[in-house]
Design an enzyme around this catalytic site. Sequence first.
Site, PDB file in Angstrom:
ATOM      1  N   ARG A 149      30.516  17.573  70.004  1.00  0.00           N
ATOM      2  CA  ARG A 149      31.361  17.857  69.921  1.00  0.00           C
ATOM      3  C   ARG A 149      32.829  16.746  70.616  1.00  0.00           C
ATOM      4  NH1 ARG A 149      29.410  20.735  74.908  1.00  0.00           N
ATOM      5  NH2 ARG A 149      29.737  23.199  74.362  1.00  0.00           N
ATOM      6  N   LYS A 173      31.029  20.056  78.400  1.00  0.00           N
ATOM      7  CA  LYS A 173      32.061  21.281  78.356  1.00  0.00           C
ATOM      8  C   LYS A 173      31.122  21.137  80.760  1.00  0.00           C
ATOM      9  CE  LYS A 173      33.979  23.396  75.115  1.00  0.00           C
ATOM     10  NZ  LYS A 173      34.570  24.840  74.526  1.00  0.00           N
ATOM     11  N   HIS A 245      34.902  18.811  64.417  1.00  0.00           N
ATOM     12  CA  HIS A 245      33.662  20.632  64.971  1.00  0.00           C
ATOM     13  C   HIS A 245      32.685  20.834  63.693  1.00  0.00           C
ATOM     14  CE1 HIS A 245      32.378  24.223  66.878  1.00  0.00           C
ATOM     15  NE2 HIS A 245      33.256  24.954  66.177  1.00  0.00           N
ATOM     16  N   ARG A 248      29.614  19.603  64.071  1.00  0.00           N
ATOM     17  CA  ARG A 248      29.203  20.610  64.803  1.00  0.00           C
ATOM     18  C   ARG A 248      28.830  21.432  64.833  1.00  0.00           C
ATOM     19  NH1 ARG A 248      28.158  21.307  70.294  1.00  0.00           N
ATOM     20  NH2 ARG A 248      28.888  23.177  71.451  1.00  0.00           N
ATOM     21  N   HIS A 271      25.649  25.159  74.754  1.00  0.00           N
ATOM     22  CA  HIS A 271      26.733  26.395  74.127  1.00  0.00           C
ATOM     23  C   HIS A 271      25.272  27.337  75.510  1.00  0.00           C
ATOM     24  CE1 HIS A 271      29.660  29.258  72.700  1.00  0.00           C
ATOM     25  NE2 HIS A 271      28.150  30.371  73.569  1.00  0.00           N
ATOM     26  N   TYR A 280      19.880  31.101  80.088  1.00  0.00           N
ATOM     27  CA  TYR A 280      19.818  30.373  79.098  1.00  0.00           C
ATOM     28  C   TYR A 280      18.695  29.126  80.374  1.00  0.00           C
ATOM     29  CZ  TYR A 280      22.210  26.160  76.929  1.00  0.00           C
ATOM     30  OH  TYR A 280      22.616  25.511  76.261  1.00  0.00           O
TER      31      TYR A 280
END
Length: 299
Positions: A149, A173, A245, A248, A271, A280
């Site tokens: 990002r 994030k 972006h 990405r 993500h 995950y």
Amino acid sequence: MAWEIYIQEYENYLRLERSLSANSVDAYVRDAEKLHQFLEMTKRDVPPTKVALIELQDFIEYINELGFSAFTQARMISGLKSFFRFLLYTNEIEADPSLLLEAPKLGRKLPDTLSIEEIDSILGAIDHSTPEGMRNRAMLETLYSSGLRVSELIGLKKANVLWEVGFLRVLGKGSKERLVPIGREAMKFIRMYEEEVRVHLDIKLGHEGFLFLNRRGAQLSRQMVFIVIKDLVAKAGIQKKISPHTFRHSFATHLIEGGADLRAVQEMLGHESITTTEIYTHLDRDYLRQIIQDFHPRS
């Protein structure tokens, strides 16, 4: 019958009965394999003959959340429809679950995907004779090589380039840290930038740790990265709306369309999909590095 056997029979059908080209066969087979991977990721023990519309819709929602363009989603839906038409044709299923499958309505227009040739054109438009040009080459190589990002790019620290293992330590994030492989080309240009440009900057107090700096020795801003990319896209003569972006998005698209595993790409993007948060999984660094080497155009 296992997924692998159904997919092998499907591949034989495409190759022998429909006489499709090798590239087309590979693309159709990859779409079926990606659906299988998704079902495994989400802990759904469903054979191809028992797949329902809801599973297909969840899969399309997943690739939408990964940032795939509407075009790519439509192509993958076409591939899945072909697979289930084959199962219907061979009497493995009585009803086609993909019959009502449609691409999701996107709440916002996703950025255009850059082709490999367009990325080369943008990088080729950089003036390497200037300090800013050397920095920009290292910066865009990093952006595309690792799928960062823009906030992760400008926040990247010198100490987080792990030269000995070919990885970046990225703060994403929610202050979540992840390790992302970085290609050889990007590492080469980062090294050149550090040794030929950055070392000569008068770095401002408190900005010493950041890798990419402006000409005044301070951390780059998001706006500056946007401006750099906008100018280079214009110089390259590309008529698309391109943002950081887009690099990405292109990173993920090129890997997936080249055959990379969905889980590995999701791990590298940092993500967390609403459908995969609970399952995950972290993959080992050797595997992630191999994914980059095998499937990334600039590995």
